[in-house]
Design an enzyme around this catalytic site. Structure first.
Site, short mmCIF file in Angstrom:
data_model
loop_
_atom_site.label_atom_id
_atom_site.label_comp_id
_atom_site.label_asym_id
_atom_site.label_seq_id
_atom_site.Cartn_x
_atom_site.Cartn_y
_atom_site.Cartn_z
N GLU A 264 0.88 -1.17 0.00
CA GLU A 264 0.00 0.00 0.00
C GLU A 264 0.91 1.21 0.00
OE1 GLU A 264 -1.13 3.21 1.31
OE2 GLU A 264 -1.69 2.24 3.20
N CYS A 301 -2.45 7.91 4.91
CA CYS A 301 -2.43 7.54 3.49
C CYS A 301 -3.73 7.95 2.82
CB CYS A 301 -2.17 6.06 3.33
SG CYS A 301 -3.13 5.02 4.43
#
Length: 519
Positions: A264, A301
Site C-alpha cells: 500500500e 495515506c
C-alpha cells in the site's frame, strides 16, 4: 525493559555490531537505547524458524488461532500506559491519538478472532460425486482456502500500532495460518519491541510453535531486501511510500520464485465538490474539509491531497473560506525529520509551477498546513500537481466546466479513495464522474471524507496502482486474510482424511457452497 535486540522467534539476539537509536520527537532528543541491526544470519534464522513453525501452525484450528489473537490483544492491554507513552514519545502523536489507535489495534485482533471462531471464511466449496453421470462420471471435488507460508511484513511510520507490529498485515497473516517475520520501523523501535514482546508472550501462553512470530530491527535497505529475497518467504505485506514499496516489488518479481507482494503505497485521495452543495453550504464544507486535511498533521495515506471544483462565485467563496480555515491551523511536528524535509520540498516544488498560487503562507523550515490553487488545465499538463505530498496540504483544482473536471479525473493515477460531495440533484447528474472515480479508486465516498478507515468486513483499503501493488486486495478489514491464502482442491478424498471444513457432516457448522447452493 527495552533490550534493543531482535526477536528470532522466542530468542533475543544481538549478533551484529551496527546499532541505531530511536528519537523522542516531542523533546527533540535521541533515545539512549542502542537497537541492533539484524544480520543476514539472524534474518535467515528467523525465516528458518518461521518455516518450521508453519508445518505446525497451519494445522491449528480456527478456535486455537482465535485464542492466540485474543491473547495478543490482552497482552497489549496489559502494557497499558507504557505502550501508549512510548509510542507517543517516538511518533510525536498525542496520547489521545495513540490511545485510540491502540483500541483500533485491539479491536482488529478481536474481529479476526471472531471470524476464525465462526469459520466460514475458508470459503468451502463442494461438488459431490456423480458416479452415474454420462458420458463421464464426476469425481468428488472439494475446495477451501489454505495458508501460503511464512510472510514478511514491514511496519509503517504513520501508525506505530495499527499498521505496525500487531497491525493489519500481521493479524491477517496470523489469522490465515502464516508465521510472520516483521521488519520493525526505525522511527519507533521501542514501541515495536514492546508489541513484539506481547506477541511472543501470547504465543508462549497459547502453546504456539517457536518461530510463529519474529521481529528484526534495521535502518539499512539491506535488511528489507534480504528479507523479501529469501526463498522461504511466500508473501510480503508493506505500508509506506511509493519509492519503498516499488523497490520491494521490483526485488520480489525478480526472484527465482516470484511471490505476491501487497504494498500500500499512498494516494492523493481526490475530493470533488459539486456546484449545488457548495452554493448551499460552502462555509460548513470548508471547515470540515480543513479538519480532514490537517487531521493527524496530514500523515494519513487517506489524506485528501487534492480537491476539484467548478469555477463560479460559490467555489471562489468556498476556497476563500478554506484558505481562512487552513491558515488558522497550527504547525505540528511531523513523524520524522525525513518526512518533514520531504513535505517542505514537495510543497515548494508545487508552488513553483506556473499557474500555481499559494493561498497560505509557507516557511520551508516548518511543516505548516498549506493550500495551493491551480487550474484544471495546469493539473492536466503537470502531473506533479496531483502527486502525493505527505503532510497537511491540499491542492484546489478549478475546472472551467464539468467536461474539464472529468478529464482531470481521468488523468489521475490509481487511488485508495475518491470522494464526491453533492446534493441529490448534483449526484443524479454526475453518473459519468462517479463511474470514472470508481475505476480509479478502491473506496468511493459520498458526502464524507477519506480520513478514518473503518475496520470491518466490507472495508477496502487498496486501489489501482500505484495506490497499491495489487488491486484485488485490501490491507484493512477481514477480507485482508485472503492475501495470505490460496485455494486448494481435494479430489476423491475419503472423509476421514478431509479437514473438518470439508467433511460430509460439516462438524464445524460453517456456511458452505454444495453443488452450487449455499448450505
Amino acid at each position: 525493559m527495552i533490550h534493543g535486540k531482535n526477536f528470532i522467534g522466542q530468542q533475543l539476539s544481538a549478533a551484529g555490531s551496527s546499532t541505531f537509536n530511536g528519537y523522542d520527537i516531542a523533546n527533540n532528543t535521541v533515545i539512549p537505547i542502542n537497537f541492533y541491526e539484524a544480520t543476514s544470519q539472524e534474518i535467515d534464522a528467523a525465516i528458518q524458524k518461521a518455516n518450521t513453525a508453519f508445518s505446525i501452525y497451519k494445522k491449528k484450528t480456527g478456535k486455537e488461532k482465535a485464542t492466540f489473537l485474543i491473547a495478543i490483544a490482552a497482552e497489549l492491554e496489559a502494557l497499558d500506559t507504557l505502550l501508549i507513552e512510548t509510542a507517543s514519545k517516538e511518533s510525536g502523536l498525542p496520547i489521545a491519538r495513540i490511545t485510540g489507535e491502540r483500541g483500533r489495534t485491539i479491536g482488529q485482533l478481536r474481529l479476526f478472532a471472531q471470524m476464525l471462531e465462526e469459520g466460514s471464511w475458508v470459503n468451502a466449496i463442494i461438488d459431490t460425486a456423480i458416479l452415474d453421470r454420462v458420458p463421464m462420471p464426476r469425481s468428488d471435488i472439494r475446495q477451501m482456502q489454505t495458508a501460503i507460508g511464512p510472510v514478511a511484513v514491514f511496519g509503517a511510520s504513520n501508525f506505530p500500532l495499527a499498521f505496525s507490529v500487531a497491525g493489519g498485515d500481521t493479524v491477517s497473516a496470523l489469522a490465515a495460518g502464516c508465521p510472520v517475520v516483521f521488519k520493525a520501523h526505525p522511527a519507533h523501535p521501542a514501541t515495536c519491541e514492546l508489541v513484539a514482546g506481547a506477541i511472543i508472550n501470547a504465543a508462549q501462553k497459547c502453546n504456539m510453535p517457536d518461530g510463529v512470530f519474529s521481529l528484526v530491527h534495521g535502518i539499512s535497505n539491506e535488511i528489507g531486501s534480504t528479507l523479501v529475497s529469501h526463498h522461504l518467504i511466500k508473501a510480503v505485506g508493506f505500508t509506506g511510500s511509493f519509492k519503498g514499496g516499488k523497490a520491494l516489488y521490483d526485488l520480489v518479481v525478480q526472484r527465482k520464485e516470484p511471490i505476491p507482494i501487497f504494498a500500500e503505497m499512498g494516494s492523493v485521495n481526490p475530493v470533488v465538490f459539486l456546484p449545488e452543495i457548495i452554493e448551499q453550504k460552502y462555509e460548513q464544507l470548508a471547515e470540515s474539509f480543513a479538519a480532514s486535511v490537517v487531521m493527524g498533521a496530514g500523515q494519513f495515506c487517506t489524506n485528501p491531497g487534492i480537491f476539484l471544483v467548478l469555477k463560479n462565485e460559490f467555489s471562489n467563496n468556498f476556497i476563500h473560506a478554506l484558505q481562512k480555515a487552513i491558515s488558522s491551523k497550527p504547525s505540528v511536528a511531523l513523524l520524522t525529520s525525513n518526512i518533514q524535509k520531504a513535505y517542505c520540498q514537495g510543497v515548494q516544488q508545487q508552488r513553483q509551477i506556473t499557474d500555481a498560487v499559494g493561498l497560505t503562507e509557507f516557511d520551508a523550515s516548518t511543516p505548516q498546513p498549506h493550500l495551493l490553487q491551480v487550474s484544471a488545465k495546469a493539473a492536466i499538463q503537470n502531473p506533479l500537481l496531483t502527486e502525493e505530498v505527505f503532510g497537511p496540504s491540499t491542492v484546489a483544482i478549478v475546472a472551467d466546466d464539468m467536461k474539464e473536471l472529468i478529464q482531470c479525473c481521468q488523468q489521475l493515477q490509481g487511488q485508495l479513495t475518491a470522494s464526491v460531495h453533492g446534493t441529490e440533484a448534483d449526484l443524479i447528474n454526475s453518473g459519468d464522474l462517479l463511474d470514472i472515480l470508481q475505476l480509479k479508486s478502491g473506496r468511493l465516498i459520498i458526502n464524507g471524507y477519506p480520513t478514518g478507515v473503518e475496520v470491518g468486513h466490507a472495508m477496502v483499503h487498496g486501489g489501482p496502482f500505484p495506490a497499491s501493488s495489487d488491486v484485488r486486495s485490501t490491507s484493512v478489514g477481514t477480507q485482508a486474510i485472503y492475501r495470505f491464502t490460496r485455494p486448494v482442491c481435494l479430489q476423491d478424498f475419503p472423509d476421514h482424511l478431509l479437514p473438518d471444513e470439508l467433511k460430509v457432516n460439516n462438524p464445524l457448522g460453517i456456511t458452505r457452497k454444495v453443488n452450487g447452493e449455499i448450505a
